[in-house]
Design an enzyme around this catalytic site. Structure first.
Site, mmCIF file in Angstrom:
data_model
loop_
_atom_site.group_PDB
_atom_site.id
_atom_site.type_symbol
_atom_site.label_atom_id
_atom_site.label_comp_id
_atom_site.label_asym_id
_atom_site.label_seq_id
_atom_site.Cartn_x
_atom_site.Cartn_y
_atom_site.Cartn_z
ATOM 1 N N ASN A 241 -31.321 -4.913 -21.088
ATOM 2 C CA ASN A 241 -31.488 -6.371 -21.202
ATOM 3 C C ASN A 241 -32.858 -6.873 -20.775
ATOM 4 O O ASN A 241 -33.166 -8.048 -20.977
ATOM 5 C CB ASN A 241 -30.377 -7.129 -20.446
ATOM 6 C CG ASN A 241 -29.011 -6.833 -21.013
ATOM 7 O OD1 ASN A 241 -28.813 -6.947 -22.221
ATOM 8 N ND2 ASN A 241 -28.080 -6.404 -20.182
ATOM 9 N N ARG B 124 -34.870 -15.779 -21.948
ATOM 10 C CA ARG B 124 -33.684 -16.457 -21.398
ATOM 11 C C ARG B 124 -33.746 -16.405 -19.874
ATOM 12 O O ARG B 124 -34.462 -15.586 -19.299
ATOM 13 C CB ARG B 124 -32.402 -15.748 -21.864
ATOM 14 C CG ARG B 124 -32.099 -15.925 -23.340
ATOM 15 C CD ARG B 124 -30.626 -15.707 -23.618
ATOM 16 N NE ARG B 124 -29.806 -16.496 -22.699
ATOM 17 C CZ ARG B 124 -28.604 -16.105 -22.238
ATOM 18 N NH1 ARG B 124 -28.104 -14.944 -22.588
ATOM 19 N NH2 ARG B 124 -27.913 -16.871 -21.423
ATOM 20 N N TYR C 45 -35.616 -14.947 -13.867
ATOM 21 C CA TYR C 45 -36.526 -13.841 -14.180
ATOM 22 C C TYR C 45 -37.949 -14.265 -14.541
ATOM 23 O O TYR C 45 -38.796 -13.412 -14.803
ATOM 24 C CB TYR C 45 -35.930 -12.985 -15.311
ATOM 25 C CG TYR C 45 -34.599 -12.371 -14.936
ATOM 26 C CD1 TYR C 45 -34.510 -11.441 -13.908
ATOM 27 C CD2 TYR C 45 -33.422 -12.736 -15.585
ATOM 28 C CE1 TYR C 45 -33.296 -10.881 -13.544
ATOM 29 C CE2 TYR C 45 -32.196 -12.185 -15.232
ATOM 30 C CZ TYR C 45 -32.144 -11.254 -14.209
ATOM 31 O OH TYR C 45 -30.944 -10.707 -13.844
ATOM 32 N N ALA D 124 -29.102 -3.390 -14.738
ATOM 33 C CA ALA D 124 -27.741 -3.273 -14.198
ATOM 34 C C ALA D 124 -27.319 -1.815 -13.960
ATOM 35 O O ALA D 124 -26.401 -1.561 -13.171
ATOM 36 C CB ALA D 124 -26.755 -3.972 -15.125
ATOM 37 N N GLU E 55 -38.617 1.543 -6.654
ATOM 38 C CA GLU E 55 -37.596 0.729 -7.327
ATOM 39 C C GLU E 55 -38.038 -0.739 -7.282
ATOM 40 O O GLU E 55 -38.434 -1.227 -6.218
ATOM 41 C CB GLU E 55 -36.265 0.914 -6.584
ATOM 42 C CG GLU E 55 -35.146 0.041 -7.105
ATOM 43 C CD GLU E 55 -33.847 0.253 -6.298
ATOM 44 O OE1 GLU E 55 -33.824 1.108 -5.371
ATOM 45 O OE2 GLU E 55 -32.883 -0.457 -6.594
ATOM 46 N N HIS F 194 -37.042 -4.804 -8.482
ATOM 47 C CA HIS F 194 -36.183 -5.833 -9.085
ATOM 48 C C HIS F 194 -36.931 -7.149 -9.076
ATOM 49 O O HIS F 194 -37.482 -7.543 -8.028
ATOM 50 C CB HIS F 194 -34.843 -5.954 -8.350
ATOM 51 C CG HIS F 194 -34.081 -4.680 -8.417
ATOM 52 N ND1 HIS F 194 -33.494 -4.252 -9.586
ATOM 53 C CD2 HIS F 194 -33.896 -3.703 -7.505
ATOM 54 C CE1 HIS F 194 -32.953 -3.075 -9.383
ATOM 55 N NE2 HIS F 194 -33.187 -2.707 -8.138
#
Ligand code: CA2
Length: 146
Positions: A12, A19, A24, A78, A99, A101
């Site tokens: 995604n 969106r 985001y 996810a 990592e 996010h």
């Protein structure tokens, strides 16, 4: 020493900038790629940049990284919260793993608080927007003394 950093994006994230800008931001995947290329260049590295909605493709790129990557910056989307298979692949990679996010997952739903990838990651960057990718690249460069 390899001079290529792999930047891997999960499901995604191709919708980035299209969106949910409140969560985001407004940058697209192409913008993030450009940001990564520019950051890597500052430190003398190149980027291999991928996004996929398919778990096996991410695993295949992690396997490829075993041969030729100075490090991996990964936002597994996810799959972060579900994928032991991606954790296993990262455990078979010897270099630094950061990592990332974009959102602060700890401010969000409980199911986003656990990451399988954090059990392997050398560093975790959350909630810094797309700038987190640049931080991840800078960290990998620093770990190589660059
Ligand atoms: O904050 C992050 O970077 C996440 O890895 C993004 C994942 C989410 O499942 C993680 O919990 C946290 C979701 C990526 C979906 O990206 C979109 C972007 C724009 C519009 C819709 C989805």
């Amino acid at each position: 020493m390899s001079k290529t950093i792999y930047v891997l994006n999960g499901p995604n994230l191709n919708l980035l900038g299209k969106r949910q800008p409140d969560i985001y931001g407004r940058e697209t995947m192409a913008d993030v790629e450009a940001l990564c290329v520019a950051e890597a260049k500052k430190h003398g590295f190149a980027i291999r940049y991928h996004q996929s909605n398919r778990e096996y493709e991410l695993i295949d790129w992690i396997h490829e990284a075993r041969e030729n990557a100075a490090g991996i910056v990964i936002n597994a989307g996810a799959f972060t919260h579900t994928s032991i298979a991606i954790l296993d692949a990262l455990n078979a990679y010897d270099g630094p793993v950061i990592e990332v996010h974009i959102s602060n997952v700890h401010k969000r739903e409980e199911f986003r608080h656990h990451s399988f990838i954090s059990a392997r990651a050398d560093g975790v960057i959350v909630g810094c927007g797309t700038q987190g990718y640049a931080f991840g690249i800078a960290r990998i460069a620093a770990l190589h003394g660059q």
